[in-house]
Design a protein around this motif. Structure first.
Motif, PDB file in Angstrom:
ATOM      1  N   ALA A  47       0.833  -1.183   0.211  1.00 37.92           N
ATOM      2  CA  ALA A  47       0.099   0.022  -0.177  1.00 37.92           C
ATOM      3  C   ALA A  47       0.979   1.281   0.023  1.00 37.92           C
ATOM      4  O   ALA A  47       1.940   1.209   0.654  1.00 37.92           O
ATOM      5  CB  ALA A  47      -0.961  -0.100   1.171  1.00 37.92           C
ATOM      6  N   PRO A  48       0.390   2.422  -0.463  1.00 37.68           N
ATOM      7  CA  PRO A  48      -0.572   2.429  -1.609  1.00 37.68           C
ATOM      8  C   PRO A  48      -0.798   1.811  -2.764  1.00 37.68           C
ATOM      9  O   PRO A  48      -1.479   1.589  -3.472  1.00 37.68           O
ATOM     10  CB  PRO A  48      -0.930   4.048  -1.366  1.00 37.68           C
ATOM     11  N   ALA A  65      -1.800  -4.646  -6.480  1.00 39.61           N
ATOM     12  CA  ALA A  65      -2.036  -4.546  -4.969  1.00 39.61           C
ATOM     13  C   ALA A  65      -1.991  -5.501  -3.943  1.00 39.61           C
ATOM     14  O   ALA A  65      -1.400  -5.300  -3.001  1.00 39.61           O
ATOM     15  CB  ALA A  65      -3.611  -3.908  -4.850  1.00 39.61           C
ATOM     16  N   ASP A 113      -7.476  -3.861  -6.262  1.00 38.71           N
ATOM     17  CA  ASP A 113      -7.188  -2.781  -5.592  1.00 38.71           C
ATOM     18  C   ASP A 113      -7.744  -2.748  -4.389  1.00 38.71           C
ATOM     19  O   ASP A 113      -7.556  -2.334  -3.056  1.00 38.71           O
ATOM     20  CB  ASP A 113      -7.366  -1.457  -6.021  1.00 38.71           C
ATOM     21  N   LEU A 116      -6.829  -3.822  -0.769  1.00 37.40           N
ATOM     22  CA  LEU A 116      -6.145  -2.609   0.287  1.00 37.40           C
ATOM     23  C   LEU A 116      -7.212  -1.989   1.375  1.00 37.40           C
ATOM     24  O   LEU A 116      -6.663  -1.062   1.913  1.00 37.40           O
ATOM     25  CB  LEU A 116      -5.520  -1.843  -0.575  1.00 37.40           C
ATOM     26  N   SER A 119      -5.807  -1.688   4.654  1.00 39.27           N
ATOM     27  CA  SER A 119      -4.635  -1.383   4.925  1.00 39.27           C
ATOM     28  C   SER A 119      -4.470  -0.210   6.036  1.00 39.27           C
ATOM     29  O   SER A 119      -3.449  -0.235   6.796  1.00 39.27           O
ATOM     30  CB  SER A 119      -3.613  -0.958   3.798  1.00 39.27           C
TER      31      SER A 119
END
Length: 294
Positions: A47-48, A65, A113, A116, A119
């Motif tokens: 991340a990111p 990701a 993505d 995430l 995260s």
């Protein structure tokens, strides 16, 4: 066009029965990861952005990701450009491991993505709360969402008693017939019950407990050789073989130091000011942290 140098890696080794791995920030100087294959199923998040994975020794690098890598699949990862990363190794014989193996069917998978989304919570649990339990909770929720399974919660009193005995005698040899006799079951019936309740064979569970104990000792400043001996391994070479087999990395990388290790050392020092000589409080600290990782 030149790129800014990667921030130095700062991280922690995290582990609980059936799962272990690394959580950290930055990439420079982190665990060196060469193309390899191991028994564990691997989950990697970056991340990111910035995570790269390579499936096979000569395949193209792929930016993503996150990624899931099946057991025994040759791969490597690069977290150098990630601000924050998580790499987990999941024991294939756990319920989550079996479900992920069925999902992957021997093929690696790049994750979207959306993976995430956890995260920020994960980073907060690690950086701010500095809590192994909080990190474990977020990781467990992530694995449950990916595998569609819940972590087993042993409830049979015979298995609970066996687990407690393993915890108390983690540095000593312990056998299936011994535990089966204490549970008043045949070895075959006890083996089946233990796997049913914990999701892991007894031998694998004992090895996980010993690896967790090594990690506890290393975070308290013990040497690798001293931790190997204290956790019941014949020597550091025996520990190294076990660590490489279970998650593909040498045990020396367990010595990375981040907020979780710092919090443990601070707690141990705090105990030192109230319980007397180092020889006394350090033993107590080891016992307490070893039990707390169950």
């Amino acid at each position: 066009m030149s790129h800014p140098p990667a921030a130095p890696y700062r991280g922690d080794f995290i582990a609980w029965p059936g799962v272990c791995g690394f959580i950290g920030e930055g990439g420079a100087g982190g665990p060196a990861i060469q193309p390899h294959a191991h028994y564990a199923i691997q989950l990697a998040l970056g991340a990111p952005k910035g995570l790269r994975v390579q499936h096979g020794r000569h395949a193209e690098w792929q930016a993503c990701a996150g990624a899931l890598v099946p057991s025994r699949s040759t791969h490597t990862i690069d977290v150098t450009a990630c601000e924050f990363s998580l790499v987990l190794f999941i024991e294939p014989e756990t319920p989550a491991g079996r479900a992920l193996a069925a999902r992957l069917q021997g093929r690696p998978e790049l994750l979207p993505d959306e993976v995430l989304a956890c995260s920020d919570r994960l980073a907060h649990a690690w950086r701010v709360e500095r809590s192994h339990d909080a990190v474990r909770e977020v990781c467990t929720q992530l694995l449950q969402s990916l595998s569609g399974t819940a972590a087993p919660q042993p409830s049979d009193p015979r298995v609970l008693a066996a687990i407690e005995r393993i915890h108390q005698h983690v540095v000593q040899p312990i056998t299936l017939p011994e535990l089966a006799q204490a549970a008043h079951l045949s070895p075959g019936r006890f083996r089946h019950l233990f796997v049913e309740q914990t999701g892991m064979p007894l031998r694998t569970y004992v090895l996980w407990r010993r690896l967790l104990h090594v990690w506890t000792l290393l975070t308290e400043g013990e040497s690798l050789a001293g931790a190997a001996h204290a956790a019941g391994f014949a020597d550091s070479a025996h520990l190294s073989r076990t660590a490489r087999t279970m998650f593909g990395l040498p045990p020396s990388v367990l010595q990375v130091k981040g907020p979780l290790s710092t919090a443990r050392r601070e707690a141990a020092l705090q105990r030192a000011t109230t319980t007397g000589p180092v020889s006394v409080w350090r033993k107590a600290a080891r016992s307490a942290t070893s039990a707390g990782d169950s």
